[in-house]
Scaffold this motif. Structure first.
Motif, mmCIF file in Angstrom:
data_model
loop_
_atom_site.group_PDB
_atom_site.id
_atom_site.type_symbol
_atom_site.label_atom_id
_atom_site.label_comp_id
_atom_site.label_asym_id
_atom_site.label_seq_id
_atom_site.Cartn_x
_atom_site.Cartn_y
_atom_site.Cartn_z
ATOM 1 N N LEU A 93 36.491 -40.556 -30.593
ATOM 2 C CA LEU A 93 35.037 -40.387 -30.635
ATOM 3 C C LEU A 93 34.443 -40.716 -29.273
ATOM 4 O O LEU A 93 34.894 -41.641 -28.599
ATOM 5 N N GLY A 94 33.422 -39.983 -28.874
ATOM 6 C CA GLY A 94 32.717 -40.294 -27.640
ATOM 7 C C GLY A 94 31.465 -39.458 -27.490
ATOM 8 O O GLY A 94 31.194 -38.567 -28.297
ATOM 9 N N VAL A 95 30.726 -39.775 -26.449
ATOM 10 C CA VAL A 95 29.483 -39.080 -26.116
ATOM 11 C C VAL A 95 29.716 -38.351 -24.794
ATOM 12 O O VAL A 95 30.425 -38.858 -23.914
ATOM 13 N N THR A 96 29.144 -37.187 -24.629
ATOM 14 C CA THR A 96 29.376 -36.359 -23.447
ATOM 15 C C THR A 96 29.092 -37.104 -22.146
ATOM 16 O O THR A 96 28.388 -38.106 -22.110
ATOM 17 N N ALA A 97 29.645 -36.550 -21.066
ATOM 18 C CA ALA A 97 29.697 -37.227 -19.765
ATOM 19 C C ALA A 97 28.354 -37.671 -19.198
ATOM 20 O O ALA A 97 28.261 -38.718 -18.563
ATOM 21 N N ALA A 152 23.921 -44.591 -26.998
ATOM 22 C CA ALA A 152 24.981 -45.385 -27.613
ATOM 23 C C ALA A 152 24.784 -45.664 -29.097
ATOM 24 O O ALA A 152 25.760 -45.868 -29.814
ATOM 25 N N VAL A 153 23.572 -45.710 -29.572
ATOM 26 C CA VAL A 153 23.331 -46.153 -30.951
ATOM 27 C C VAL A 153 23.975 -45.210 -31.956
ATOM 28 O O VAL A 153 24.709 -45.650 -32.856
ATOM 29 N N ALA A 154 23.727 -43.914 -31.832
ATOM 30 C CA ALA A 154 24.309 -42.954 -32.771
ATOM 31 C C ALA A 154 25.832 -43.017 -32.724
ATOM 32 O O ALA A 154 26.499 -42.951 -33.761
ATOM 33 N N ASN A 155 26.395 -43.164 -31.533
ATOM 34 C CA ASN A 155 27.840 -43.266 -31.377
ATOM 35 C C ASN A 155 28.391 -44.430 -32.196
ATOM 36 O O ASN A 155 29.386 -44.287 -32.913
ATOM 37 N N GLN A 156 27.743 -45.580 -32.112
ATOM 38 C CA GLN A 156 28.214 -46.753 -32.853
ATOM 39 C C GLN A 156 28.054 -46.561 -34.361
ATOM 40 O O GLN A 156 28.914 -46.979 -35.141
ATOM 41 N N LEU A 197 23.189 -36.038 -27.178
ATOM 42 C CA LEU A 197 21.770 -36.103 -27.551
ATOM 43 C C LEU A 197 20.856 -35.602 -26.454
ATOM 44 O O LEU A 197 19.727 -35.242 -26.713
ATOM 45 N N ASN A 198 21.346 -35.584 -25.211
ATOM 46 C CA ASN A 198 20.458 -35.183 -24.115
ATOM 47 C C ASN A 198 20.390 -33.678 -23.919
ATOM 48 O O ASN A 198 19.624 -33.191 -23.093
ATOM 49 N N GLY A 199 21.216 -32.913 -24.657
ATOM 50 C CA GLY A 199 21.138 -31.462 -24.583
ATOM 51 C C GLY A 199 21.986 -30.816 -23.510
ATOM 52 O O GLY A 199 21.937 -29.600 -23.328
ATOM 53 N N HIS A 200 22.811 -31.586 -22.809
ATOM 54 C CA HIS A 200 23.615 -31.037 -21.713
ATOM 55 C C HIS A 200 25.089 -30.895 -22.092
ATOM 56 O O HIS A 200 25.964 -30.998 -21.238
ATOM 57 N N ALA A 201 25.372 -30.660 -23.363
ATOM 58 C CA ALA A 201 26.753 -30.573 -23.830
ATOM 59 C C ALA A 201 27.534 -29.473 -23.107
ATOM 60 O O ALA A 201 28.691 -29.683 -22.730
ATOM 61 N N TYR A 202 26.925 -28.330 -22.914
ATOM 62 C CA TYR A 202 27.646 -27.234 -22.274
ATOM 63 C C TYR A 202 28.122 -27.639 -20.877
ATOM 64 O O TYR A 202 29.291 -27.469 -20.531
ATOM 65 N N CYS A 262 44.204 -30.859 -30.504
ATOM 66 C CA CYS A 262 43.564 -31.073 -31.806
ATOM 67 C C CYS A 262 42.172 -30.435 -31.800
ATOM 68 O O CYS A 262 41.636 -30.102 -30.748
ATOM 69 N N PRO A 263 41.582 -30.279 -32.981
ATOM 70 C CA PRO A 263 40.233 -29.713 -33.040
ATOM 71 C C PRO A 263 39.202 -30.587 -32.321
ATOM 72 O O PRO A 263 39.291 -31.813 -32.345
ATOM 73 N N VAL A 264 38.244 -29.927 -31.690
ATOM 74 C CA VAL A 264 37.118 -30.597 -31.044
ATOM 75 C C VAL A 264 35.877 -30.291 -31.872
ATOM 76 O O VAL A 264 35.548 -29.126 -32.110
ATOM 77 N N VAL A 265 35.211 -31.372 -32.300
ATOM 78 C CA VAL A 265 34.013 -31.278 -33.131
ATOM 79 C C VAL A 265 32.841 -31.768 -32.292
ATOM 80 O O VAL A 265 32.911 -32.838 -31.683
ATOM 81 N N LEU A 266 31.763 -31.023 -32.270
ATOM 82 C CA LEU A 266 30.591 -31.372 -31.476
ATOM 83 C C LEU A 266 29.356 -31.403 -32.360
ATOM 84 O O LEU A 266 29.182 -30.542 -33.223
ATOM 85 N N GLY A 267 28.513 -32.390 -32.133
ATOM 86 C CA GLY A 267 27.261 -32.455 -32.869
ATOM 87 C C GLY A 267 26.187 -33.144 -32.060
ATOM 88 O O GLY A 267 26.453 -33.755 -31.027
#
Length: 155
Positions: A20-24, A29-33, A76-81, A98-103
């Motif tokens: 699990l992690g958040v994009t670069a 952090a809150v949602a991640n935890q 959450l910041n919208g810069h996933a791409y 393995c599969p990569v899941v993004l949300g």
């Protein structure tokens, strides 16, 4: 490269492990935890890389933990791409099998770009979730598919 924090519980099997992690570029952090806590409550072992995680760190965690069920990435910041632009190279190198899941929030601004999801899929994102409540059922299905695949390999 920063060291990979290993916030894990004891796995029932290697296929109960989620990276699990958040994009670069994202420091939310809150949602991640909360997601990590929820996954653990569902019985998964969670390797939580935290915030601001580049693709290379996701790949390293998968290499160091064979049999990972899925990589779950939040944005959450919208810069996933932009943050996942190294995903095709990691896939081609065999580092993310393995599969990569993004949300999360996957585009910047109040007007959502209808092509954003297709571009993310072309990068190599396997599953894009709009609702957190869809994560647990998806992971159960991925675990079922992995178990079925293992059974076929032993026949």
């Amino acid at each position: 490269m920063r060291s990979v924090p290993m916030h894990t519980d004891s796995p029932e099997s290697a296929h109960d492990v989620i990276v699990l992690g958040v994009t670069a570029s994202d420091a939310h952090a809150v949602a991640n935890q909360l997601i990590a806590h929820g996954l653990r409550a569902h019985g998964y072992t969670v390797i939580n890389l935290g915030v601001c995680t580049p693709v290379a760190e996701f790949a390293l965690a998968v290499r160091e933990n064979p049999g990972v069920l899925a990589v779950v990435v939040g944005s959450l910041n919208g810069h996933a791409y932009e943050d996942l632009c190294d995903l095709p190279a990691a896939r081609a190198a065999g580092d993310l099998t393995c599969p990569v899941v993004l949300g999360g929030n996957l585009s910047v601004g109040s007007r959502k770009d209808p092509g954003a999801l297709d571009r993310l899929r072309r990068l190599g994102v396997d599953h894009i979730l709009s609702e957190l409540s869809d994560l647990a059922p998806l992971l159960r299905e991925l675990a079922r598919q992995a178990a079925q695949s293992r059974q076929l390999q032993t026949v």
